[in-house]
Design a protein around this motif. Structure first.
Motif: not given
Length: 79
Positions: A38-60
């Motif tokens: 429905i939201f396109g991604s899990w992080n989009n769902a968290l954004d819609a709920a106004n909650l902190p998202v789990h960001r992916r970071h580069g291996h560096e």
């Protein structure tokens, strides 16, 4: 404005946050597949709920504090 299904998913996500004090990971809730669809991604769902998202970071960034070499690819990350 959210649809009733979107609002229901947001309510479930926010309830988890209120009970646990952290944003849920997709594997923490039973509505993960619906939320992703429905939201396109899990992080989009968290954004819609106004909650902190789990960001992916580069291996560096992930390994910079642990080692000078990435344990995944062996790349020197000090440069």
């Amino acid at each position: 404005m959210f649809t009733s299904r979107q609002a229901e998913i947001i309510q479930i996500i926010q309830k988890y946050y209120q009970e646990n004090g952290v944003s849920p990971r997709a594997s923490d809730v039973s509505i993960k597949n619906s939320a992703k669809r429905i939201f396109g991604s899990w992080n989009n769902a968290l954004d819609a709920a106004n909650l902190p998202v789990h960001r992916r970071h580069g291996h560096e960034q992930r390994f910079a504090k642990v080692s000078k070499t990435c344990s995944i690819c062996g790349k020197d990350i000090t440069k």
